[in-house]
Design an enzyme around this catalytic site. Structure first.
Site, PDB file in Angstrom:
ATOM      1  N   VAL A  18       0.840  -1.205   0.000  1.00  0.00           N
ATOM      2  CA  VAL A  18       0.000   0.000   0.000  1.00  0.00           C
ATOM      3  C   VAL A  18       0.877   1.258   0.000  1.00  0.00           C
ATOM      4  CG1 VAL A  18      -1.760   1.306   1.261  1.00  0.00           C
ATOM      5  CG2 VAL A  18      -1.906  -1.194   1.150  1.00  0.00           C
TER       6      VAL A  18
ATOM      7  N   GLU B 159     -10.199   6.027   6.258  1.00  0.00           N
ATOM      8  CA  GLU B 159     -11.058   5.397   5.254  1.00  0.00           C
ATOM      9  C   GLU B 159     -10.525   4.045   4.790  1.00  0.00           C
ATOM     10  OE1 GLU B 159     -14.142   6.926   3.756  1.00  0.00           O
ATOM     11  OE2 GLU B 159     -14.177   4.753   3.515  1.00  0.00           O
TER      12      GLU B 159
ATOM     13  N   VAL C 235     -11.244   0.107   6.472  1.00  0.00           N
ATOM     14  CA  VAL C 235     -12.378  -0.798   6.236  1.00  0.00           C
ATOM     15  C   VAL C 235     -12.730  -0.797   4.753  1.00  0.00           C
ATOM     16  CG1 VAL C 235     -14.773  -1.353   6.812  1.00  0.00           C
ATOM     17  CG2 VAL C 235     -13.318  -0.263   8.524  1.00  0.00           C
TER      18      VAL C 235
ATOM     19  N   GLU D 273      -3.124 -15.044   2.677  1.00  0.00           N
ATOM     20  CA  GLU D 273      -1.740 -14.922   3.122  1.00  0.00           C
ATOM     21  C   GLU D 273      -1.227 -16.279   3.561  1.00  0.00           C
ATOM     22  OE1 GLU D 273      -0.779 -11.620   5.464  1.00  0.00           O
ATOM     23  OE2 GLU D 273      -2.449 -10.427   4.730  1.00  0.00           O
TER      24      GLU D 273
ATOM     25  N   ASP E  98     -10.048 -10.229  11.154  1.00  0.00           N
ATOM     26  CA  ASP E  98      -9.984  -9.044  10.292  1.00  0.00           C
ATOM     27  C   ASP E  98     -11.384  -8.426  10.136  1.00  0.00           C
ATOM     28  OD1 ASP E  98      -8.487  -7.518   7.964  1.00  0.00           O
ATOM     29  OD2 ASP E  98     -10.338  -8.294   7.087  1.00  0.00           O
TER      30      ASP E  98
ATOM     31  N   LYS F  51     -13.075  -4.694  11.495  1.00  0.00           N
ATOM     32  CA  LYS F  51     -13.788  -3.771  10.611  1.00  0.00           C
ATOM     33  C   LYS F  51     -15.228  -3.559  11.100  1.00  0.00           C
ATOM     34  CE  LYS F  51     -10.927  -5.187   6.696  1.00  0.00           C
ATOM     35  NZ  LYS F  51     -10.750  -6.211   5.644  1.00  0.00           N
TER      36      LYS F  51
ATOM     37  N   GLY G 245      -5.706  -4.797  -1.633  1.00  0.00           N
ATOM     38  CA  GLY G 245      -4.808  -4.571  -2.761  1.00  0.00           C
ATOM     39  C   GLY G 245      -4.150  -3.206  -2.659  1.00  0.00           C
TER      40      GLY G 245
HETATM   41  N1  HSE Z   1      -7.024  -9.380   4.348  1.00  0.00           N
HETATM   42  C1  HSE Z   1      -8.095  -8.500   4.048  1.00  0.00           C
HETATM   43  C2  HSE Z   1      -9.090  -9.176   3.129  1.00  0.00           C
HETATM   44  C3  HSE Z   1      -7.673  -7.227   3.367  1.00  0.00           C
HETATM   45  O1  HSE Z   1      -8.909 -10.319   2.735  1.00  0.00           O
HETATM   46  O2  HSE Z   1     -10.079  -8.536   2.811  1.00  0.00           O
HETATM   47  C4  HSE Z   1      -7.148  -6.203   4.299  1.00  0.00           C
HETATM   48  O3  HSE Z   1      -8.103  -5.791   5.213  1.00  0.00           O
END
Ligand code: HSE
Length: 431
Positions: free
Chosen positions: A19, A135, A138, A196, A207, A211, A308
């Site tokens: 990023v 921003e 999420v 990953e 994750d 969010k 991404g």
């Molecule tokens: N690993 C997350 C996903 C992206 O698969 O959406 C980053 O928040």
């Protein structure tokens, strides 16, 4: 394209991975347009990284811009804006708190920190009057937090339902489309770079839960942390669950659901069956989408790429432009509003429908006994389907709405019955 005479705004970038690298590229490639949009040029003051010599491709910056001392970079008097794309709780919290306390604007994509201890950052921002924008934390590129934080602030949001994790959406979409099992679909996601090497945070729902906490906090003007979010991942979802969902006209998705009820706020992340006609059912591949329901606005849908380099950098750049404009205007925006301070409801109070698959002995009285357990706990059955398997049978029970506590008590009792060989799966059904 003039900058109306304003002096350059200095940006400190913490992190230069996928990023961060895109942020650097976009700052360079769009420099003229950004200057025109902001009213002053943006200048990179420094980029803090752990390994300065690492191959980062062709970045349009001199080697001398890299530093291994992020705190010193944050503390520099000439820095106006601190952009953090490292992630994790510490040392990011120390860097960002330092930046905010000294009045620097902060742009961060750090969902884990915001979900675990957003209060520290929001308080530091409020004390100094500094901007805190996030921003990119999420749903990547999707403009979502700004609508919640600004556009919908005159309305009352009642529900936010989202697919906010691309990795798990890719896996579940594959399972639904091909009949593959979880492991096979995960292997494919890993091979394609969607998952990953250690997929735990994604497949176990951590994750998405972070969010969900951020979305619920903004939607309901209440501080919700990751620990307040009920969480279940997708590792237990089987090909049989997916097939059973399909037979009901449903697909399986990992949903984040944040509800405002008369008893408070309920936030959860878990796999669920949703009708194929639901707007979120058609969100495939690694895409994200969030469905917002508000009293006056009605239903709103936000859709796009949730991960991404370039998509996430787009959100970061948008925030940089916003905070830069604010600095020039000498104003700042409130980073949160938690005045409502609603009660966080425990999962046991949540009311939804359930799909339960049981392996049972196939003999007289089993169905009646199983139905009796549901009845004893006040869980009303909507449909039952039985398929024989030699001396055993598979019973699929779909319930009417019940509380999670009643369903959990039902399942616990079923597990203790001799005639129930196994409670093979329990999945919520959302409409
Ligand atoms: N690993 C997350 C996903 C992206 O698969 O959406 C980053 O928040």
């Amino acid at each position: 394209m003039s900058n109306r005479g304003n002096k350059p705004l200095k940006v400190a970038l913490l992190g230069c991975g996928v990023v961060g690298g895109e942020v650097v590229r976009l700052l360079h490639e769009q420099a003229e347009d950004l200057t025109a949009r902001i009213g002053a040029p943006l200048e990179l003051a420094g980029i803090a990284v752990r390994r300065p010599g690492r191959n980062r491709g062709e970045l349009p910056v001199p080697d001398s811009i890299f530093t291994t001392d992020p705190l010193a970079l944050v503390k520099r008097d000439d820095v106006d804006i601190v952009v953090e794309v490292v992630g994790g709780i510490e040392p990011a919290r120390t860097w960002l708190t330092e930046a905010l306390r000294s009045g620097k604007s902060v742009v961060t994509a750090n969902k884990a920190l915001l979900a675990e201890d957003g209060a520290t950052l929001h308080d530091a921002a409020a004390e100094s009057g500094a901007d805190l924008y996030y921003e990119a934390a999420v749903a990547g590129a999707i403009p979502l937090l700004r609508p919640l934080r600004e556009s919908l602030h005159g309305d009352t949001i009642t529900r936010v339902t989202g697919i906010v994790n691309g990795t798990t959406n890719y896996i579940l979409s594959k399972m639904c489309a091909t009949g593959a099992g979880f492991s096979e679909a995960l292997d494919e996601a890993t091979a394609l770079g969607y998952a990953e090497a250690d997929p735990t945070a994604d497949v176990e729902g951590f994750d998405a839960a972070a969010k969900a906490a951020i979305l619920a906090s903004l939607a309901f003007h209440t501080r919700v942390t990751g620990a307040d979010v009920y969480r279940e991942g997708i590792t237990e979802v089987t090909a049989a669950d997916v097939a059973s969902a399909a037979a009901m006209g449903c697909v399986v998705k990992l949903l984040c659901i944040a509800d405002r009820t008369e008893n408070g706020v309920a936030v959860r992340v878990h796999p669920a069956m949703i009708p194929s006609t639901h707007p979120l059912a058609s969100v495939g591949d690694a895409f994200n989408a969030v469905f917002v329901e508000a009293e006056a606005a009605g239903q709103l849908m936000f859709y796009g790429r949730g991960a991404g380099g370039a998509p996430t950098a787009s959100a970061v750049l948008g925030d940089i432009v916003a905070v830069a404009r604010n600095r020039i205007a000498g104003v700042s925006a409130r980073s949160e509003s938690s005045y409502a301070d609603l009660r966080i409801q425990p999962m046991g109070e949540i009311v939804t429908r359930y799909h339960i698959s049981l392996d049972v002995a196939d003999k007289a009285g089993v169905l009646a006994a199983v139905a009796g357990v549901f009845a004893r706990h006040g869980v009303s059955i909507s449909t039952v389907k039985q398929s024989g398997r030699g001396n055993d049978a598979v019973l699929v029970v779909v319930t009417h709405t019940a509380t999670d506590a009643a369903l959990a008590a039902t399942v616990a009792e079923l597990r203790g019955m001799d005639m129930v060989r196994e409670v093979a799966s329990v999945m919520r059904v959302e409409s």
